[in-house]
Design an enzyme around this catalytic site. Structure first.
Site, PDB file in Angstrom:
ATOM      1  N   GLY A   1      57.627 -23.845  72.166  1.00 31.52           N
ATOM      2  CA  GLY A   1      57.691 -24.776  71.040  1.00 31.52           C
ATOM      3  C   GLY A   1      57.069 -26.108  71.402  1.00 31.52           C
ATOM      4  O   GLY A   1      56.450 -26.260  72.460  1.00 31.52           O
TER       5      GLY A   1
ATOM      6  N   GLU B   1      57.622 -26.154  82.056  1.00 32.21           N
ATOM      7  CA  GLU B   1      56.804 -25.697  80.918  1.00 32.21           C
ATOM      8  C   GLU B   1      55.316 -25.892  81.226  1.00 32.21           C
ATOM      9  O   GLU B   1      54.498 -25.013  80.960  1.00 32.21           O
ATOM     10  CB  GLU B   1      57.201 -26.463  79.649  1.00 32.21           C
ATOM     11  CG  GLU B   1      58.594 -26.090  79.164  1.00 32.21           C
ATOM     12  CD  GLU B   1      59.096 -26.929  78.005  1.00 32.21           C
ATOM     13  OE1 GLU B   1      60.041 -26.491  77.349  1.00 32.21           O
ATOM     14  OE2 GLU B   1      58.560 -28.022  77.764  1.00 32.21           O
TER      15      GLU B   1
HETATM   16  C1  5RP Z   1      61.736 -28.378  75.699  1.00 34.75           C
HETATM   17  C2  5RP Z   1      60.587 -28.470  74.773  1.00 34.75           C
HETATM   18  C3  5RP Z   1      60.697 -27.764  73.464  1.00 34.75           C
HETATM   19  O1  5RP Z   1      59.638 -26.900  73.318  1.00 34.75           O
HETATM   20  C4  5RP Z   1      60.686 -28.775  72.365  1.00 34.75           C
HETATM   21  O2  5RP Z   1      61.712 -29.739  72.618  1.00 34.75           O
HETATM   22  C5  5RP Z   1      60.904 -28.134  70.999  1.00 34.75           C
HETATM   23  O3  5RP Z   1      62.186 -27.642  70.913  1.00 34.75           O
HETATM   24  P1  5RP Z   1      62.769 -26.995  69.598  1.00 34.75           P
HETATM   25  O4  5RP Z   1      62.107 -25.675  69.425  1.00 34.75           O
HETATM   26  O5  5RP Z   1      64.250 -26.882  69.888  1.00 34.75           O
HETATM   27  O6  5RP Z   1      62.496 -27.935  68.462  1.00 34.75           O
HETATM   28  O7  5RP Z   1      59.580 -29.058  75.035  1.00 34.75           O
HETATM   29  O8  5RP Z   1      61.550 -29.146  76.847  1.00 34.75           O
END
Ligand code: 5RP
Length: 223
Positions: A82, A103
Site C-alpha cells: 500500500g 518495505e
Molecule cells: C506501512 C505503509 C503502508 O503501506 C501505508 O501506511 C498504507 O497503509 P494502509 O493500507 O493501512 O492505508 O507504508 O509502513
C-alpha cells in the site's frame, strides 16, 4: 463503497500480479492485510512470501503461507504494498505503519512494485501526509533541524507514551509542512543525512503499477 470495501477490492485485484511458482514480496498495512487474506486462497500456487514487517509475517504464517528471509532468495518478480500517498508518476510516501525500511528493502529486491490503494491516497504533490523518516535515536534532534531548514516540522512518533520502536530498533520522525516537488532529489538528499535510516519517499523504488480503488471500481494506473 466504504474505504474498507475499496481496500478489499484492490487487495483481491492484486492477485493477478502474483506469478505462479514464484515467491511474492508482501508489504504492510490495512490494505495489504486484505491482499494477504486473498493470497491465502492461492497459497498452494506459490512457494511463499518475503515479508516487510513482523506484523505481516505473523498474518502470513497464521494463514499457512511460508515466509522466507530476504537473504535466502534472489530477485522477486513482484512486490505488493500500500501507500500513504501516491502522485501521478508513481512516487509514493510510505511508512504510516512504521515499516518503511523493510518495505524499501523488499521493493528494491523486486522487479515490479504494484501499489494497492484507495483513491484517498492520490495526490498532486507529495507532502500532505506527514512524511515518516526512520532515524537512529541519537541523530533525531540534528535531523529535526535539517527538516526545519527545509520548512518542515518533525515530531517523534510515540506509542503508549514512549517513542515508537521499529522492527529495526529505531525511531520514527513524522514531518509536516513539506511540499515534495522533486521526489527523486529529495529522497537522495535526505538519505545522505547522517542518522537517517530510511526516508519514506519511494521515488527510486516507485510503483510500476497502481491498482486504485474508486467508486467506479479498480483503476489500473501504469507509470
Ligand atoms: C506501512 C505503509 C503502508 O503501506 C501505508 O501506511 C498504507 O497503509 P494502509 O493500507 O493501512 O492505508 O507504508 O509502513
Amino acid at each position: 463503497m466504504t474505504q474498507d470495501e475499496l481496500k478489499t477490492l484492490v487487495g483481491q485485484a492484486a492477485l493477478q500480479y502474483v506469478v505462479p511458482g514464484e515467491i511474492v514480496g508482501v508489504g504492510t498495512g490495512s490494505t495489504v492485510n486484505k491482499f494477504i487474506e486473498a493470497l491465502a486462497g492461492i497459497k498452494d500456487k506459490i512457494p511463499g512470501a518475503v515479508s516487510s514487517s513482523q506484523a505481516s509475517t505473523e498474518r502470513l504464517q497464521a494463514l499457512g503461507i511460508r515466509v522466507f528471509d530476504a537473504n535466502e532468495v534472489g530477485e522477486l518478480a513482484v512486490y505488493i504494498d500500500g501507500a500513504d500517498e501516491i502522485d501521478g508518476r508513481g512516487h509514493m510516501v510510505k511508512g504510516g505503519g512504521a515499516a518503511l525500511t523493510r518495505e524499501k528493502i523488499v521493493a528494491a529486491q523486486s522487479r515490479q512494485f504494484v501499489c494497492i490503494a484507495d483513491e484517498s491516497k492520490r495526490v498532486e504533490v507529495l507532502g500532505r501526509f506527514p512524511l515518516p523518516v526512520e532515524v537512529i535515536p541519537m541523530a533525531a534532534a540534528q535531523i529535526t533541524r535539517h527538516f526545519a531548514a527545509l520548512g518542515g516540522q518533525a515530531t517523534l512518533r510515540m506509542k503508549d507514551g514512549r517513542p515508537l520502536v521499529t522492527d529495526n530498533g529505531q525511531h520514527i520522525l513524522d514531518v509536516t509542512g513539506l511540499q515534495i516537488r522533486d521526489p527523486l532529489g529529495f529522497e537522495s538528499t535526505v538519505n545522505q543525512w547522517p542518522g537517517v535510516v530510511t526516508v519514506g519517499v519511494f521515488a527510486h523504488q516507485k510503483a510500476a503499477v497502481c491498482l486504485l480503488g474508486t467508486s467506479r471500481g479498480v483503476e489500473t494506473l501504469v507509470y
